[in-house]
Motif scaffolding. Structure first.
Motif, PDB file in Angstrom:
ATOM      1  N   THR A  21       0.856  -1.171   0.000  1.00  0.00           N
ATOM      2  CA  THR A  21       0.000   0.000   0.000  1.00  0.00           C
ATOM      3  C   THR A  21       0.899   1.231   0.000  1.00  0.00           C
ATOM      4  O   THR A  21       1.784   1.348   0.843  1.00  0.00           O
ATOM      5  CB  THR A  21      -0.904   0.019   1.245  1.00  0.00           C
ATOM      6  OG1 THR A  21      -1.711  -1.150   1.236  1.00  0.00           O
ATOM      7  CG2 THR A  21      -1.789   1.245   1.245  1.00  0.00           C
ATOM      8  N   LEU A  22       0.707   2.128  -0.931  1.00  0.00           N
ATOM      9  CA  LEU A  22       1.560   3.305  -1.063  1.00  0.00           C
ATOM     10  C   LEU A  22       0.913   4.498  -0.364  1.00  0.00           C
ATOM     11  O   LEU A  22      -0.297   4.697  -0.442  1.00  0.00           O
ATOM     12  CB  LEU A  22       1.806   3.611  -2.537  1.00  0.00           C
ATOM     13  CG  LEU A  22       2.478   2.481  -3.326  1.00  0.00           C
ATOM     14  CD1 LEU A  22       2.635   2.869  -4.790  1.00  0.00           C
ATOM     15  CD2 LEU A  22       3.824   2.114  -2.725  1.00  0.00           C
ATOM     16  N   THR A  23       1.749   5.285   0.293  1.00  0.00           N
ATOM     17  CA  THR A  23       1.268   6.393   1.114  1.00  0.00           C
ATOM     18  C   THR A  23       1.443   7.737   0.414  1.00  0.00           C
ATOM     19  O   THR A  23       2.553   8.076   0.012  1.00  0.00           O
ATOM     20  CB  THR A  23       2.034   6.440   2.455  1.00  0.00           C
ATOM     21  OG1 THR A  23       1.894   5.180   3.111  1.00  0.00           O
ATOM     22  CG2 THR A  23       1.507   7.549   3.343  1.00  0.00           C
ATOM     23  N   PHE A 112       7.297   7.176  -3.563  1.00  0.00           N
ATOM     24  CA  PHE A 112       6.509   6.953  -2.357  1.00  0.00           C
ATOM     25  C   PHE A 112       7.425   6.481  -1.223  1.00  0.00           C
ATOM     26  O   PHE A 112       8.460   5.851  -1.469  1.00  0.00           O
ATOM     27  CB  PHE A 112       5.413   5.925  -2.633  1.00  0.00           C
ATOM     28  CG  PHE A 112       4.302   6.447  -3.485  1.00  0.00           C
ATOM     29  CD1 PHE A 112       3.196   7.054  -2.912  1.00  0.00           C
ATOM     30  CD2 PHE A 112       4.372   6.363  -4.870  1.00  0.00           C
ATOM     31  CE1 PHE A 112       2.167   7.560  -3.700  1.00  0.00           C
ATOM     32  CE2 PHE A 112       3.350   6.860  -5.669  1.00  0.00           C
ATOM     33  CZ  PHE A 112       2.246   7.465  -5.078  1.00  0.00           C
ATOM     34  N   CYS A 147       2.875  10.434  -8.499  1.00  0.00           N
ATOM     35  CA  CYS A 147       1.658  11.254  -8.603  1.00  0.00           C
ATOM     36  C   CYS A 147       2.051  12.715  -8.758  1.00  0.00           C
ATOM     37  O   CYS A 147       3.120  13.130  -8.294  1.00  0.00           O
ATOM     38  CB  CYS A 147       0.781  11.111  -7.368  1.00  0.00           C
ATOM     39  SG  CYS A 147       0.024   9.487  -7.141  1.00  0.00           S
ATOM     40  N   CYS A 163      -1.979  10.007 -11.267  1.00  0.00           N
ATOM     41  CA  CYS A 163      -0.905   9.123 -10.835  1.00  0.00           C
ATOM     42  C   CYS A 163      -0.464   8.251 -11.999  1.00  0.00           C
ATOM     43  O   CYS A 163      -1.231   7.997 -12.930  1.00  0.00           O
ATOM     44  CB  CYS A 163      -1.349   8.233  -9.679  1.00  0.00           C
ATOM     45  SG  CYS A 163      -1.651   9.124  -8.143  1.00  0.00           S
ATOM     46  N   THR A 166      -0.164   3.382 -10.699  1.00  0.00           N
ATOM     47  CA  THR A 166      -0.672   2.897  -9.418  1.00  0.00           C
ATOM     48  C   THR A 166      -2.004   3.549  -9.071  1.00  0.00           C
ATOM     49  O   THR A 166      -2.332   4.627  -9.538  1.00  0.00           O
ATOM     50  CB  THR A 166       0.334   3.176  -8.285  1.00  0.00           C
ATOM     51  OG1 THR A 166      -0.069   2.455  -7.119  1.00  0.00           O
ATOM     52  CG2 THR A 166       0.408   4.650  -7.926  1.00  0.00           C
ATOM     53  N   ASP A 167      -2.733   2.870  -8.219  1.00  0.00           N
ATOM     54  CA  ASP A 167      -3.917   3.428  -7.581  1.00  0.00           C
ATOM     55  C   ASP A 167      -3.638   3.447  -6.086  1.00  0.00           C
ATOM     56  O   ASP A 167      -3.205   2.442  -5.522  1.00  0.00           O
ATOM     57  CB  ASP A 167      -5.161   2.571  -7.855  1.00  0.00           C
ATOM     58  CG  ASP A 167      -5.570   2.621  -9.316  1.00  0.00           C
ATOM     59  OD1 ASP A 167      -5.509   3.711  -9.892  1.00  0.00           O
ATOM     60  OD2 ASP A 167      -5.931   1.564  -9.871  1.00  0.00           O
ATOM     61  N   ILE A 168      -3.858   4.578  -5.437  1.00  0.00           N
ATOM     62  CA  ILE A 168      -3.624   4.664  -4.000  1.00  0.00           C
ATOM     63  C   ILE A 168      -4.887   5.137  -3.302  1.00  0.00           C
ATOM     64  O   ILE A 168      -5.616   5.974  -3.829  1.00  0.00           O
ATOM     65  CB  ILE A 168      -2.441   5.603  -3.667  1.00  0.00           C
ATOM     66  CG1 ILE A 168      -2.707   7.012  -4.197  1.00  0.00           C
ATOM     67  CG2 ILE A 168      -1.137   5.069  -4.214  1.00  0.00           C
ATOM     68  CD1 ILE A 168      -1.694   8.022  -3.721  1.00  0.00           C
ATOM     69  N   SER A 169      -5.119   4.593  -2.121  1.00  0.00           N
ATOM     70  CA  SER A 169      -6.375   4.882  -1.421  1.00  0.00           C
ATOM     71  C   SER A 169      -6.472   6.348  -1.021  1.00  0.00           C
ATOM     72  O   SER A 169      -7.562   6.908  -0.963  1.00  0.00           O
ATOM     73  CB  SER A 169      -6.504   3.987  -0.186  1.00  0.00           C
ATOM     74  OG  SER A 169      -5.425   4.189   0.713  1.00  0.00           O
TER      75      SER A 169
END
Length: 201
Positions: A21-23, A112, A147, A163, A166-169
């Motif tokens: 999971t990327l922050t 990230f 991003c 971005c 990737t897709d990040i929450s």
């Protein structure tokens, strides 16, 4: 051996990075961290990606800030700050006078924290620019997720946030915050002033 880059197998990093999971940390949190950190000026020299204008390097145990376009000292049409942190990743603040009416304002995540941290020493204080440049070049050559958010994209000639790979929450919140920041001349000027006050050279 005092080096910024650890020798880590690229394929292993790539697998772990895409699985993790990327922050995308809020800019306000990064600015609070910068404000609370005691930096020391380390040196002035040629930073990776800048051919003729020197940059000033500031270090602390947990973070490095490179103030680009700092030497020779004069009023340049662009300003830029490169921030390296295990907690926040590789972040860029950048502005450029595109025309008399357009001041392009950007916030970028070029790396990230989950992908940057393995390459950084436990203590970043006093890191030399030559070693930092090796790190920046290494990161630039990797096709890793990134991003960006800007008030003016050269491609669509309007604001844009997106971005790569990737897709990040956290992206919706990060997009909202950075689009509001880059789209507001007063708030952006306050951020740049805060950076210039913190890093005066």
């Amino acid at each position: 051996m005092k080096t910024l880059i650890h020798l880590i197998v690229f394929s292993l990093l790539s697998i772990n990075a895409h699985a993790a999971t990327l922050t995308a940390a809020p800019v306000k949190d990064l600015m609070k961290e910068i404000e609370a950190t005691n930096f020391r000026y380390t040196e002035t020299g040629m930073a990776y990606g800048f051919a003729t204008i020197k940059s000033c390097v500031y270090t602390s145990p947990d973070m490095i800030v490179i103030k680009n376009y700092c030497s020779p000292k004069k009023d340049y049409p662009a300003k830029g700050y490169t921030i390296i942190s295990k907690k926040f990743g590789l972040i860029e603040y950048y502005q450029e006078e595109v025309s008399d009416t357009i001041l392009k304002r950007d916030v970028r995540i070029d790396g990230f924290p989950e992908m940057v941290a393995p390459y950084l020493k436990a203590n970043l204080d006093g890191q030399k620019l030559s070693t930092i440049n090796n790190f920046l070049e290494s990161m630039n050559q990797k096709p890793d997720p990134a991003c960006w958010s800007t008030n003016y994209s050269f491609y669509v000639e309007q604001p844009e946030a997106a971005c790569y790979k990737t897709d990040i929450s956290e992206f919706p919140a990060w997009e909202k915050e950075t689009q509001e920041l880059t789209g507001n001349a007063k708030d952006w000027a306050a951020l740049i002033k805060e950076m210039e006050t913190k890093f005066p050279r």
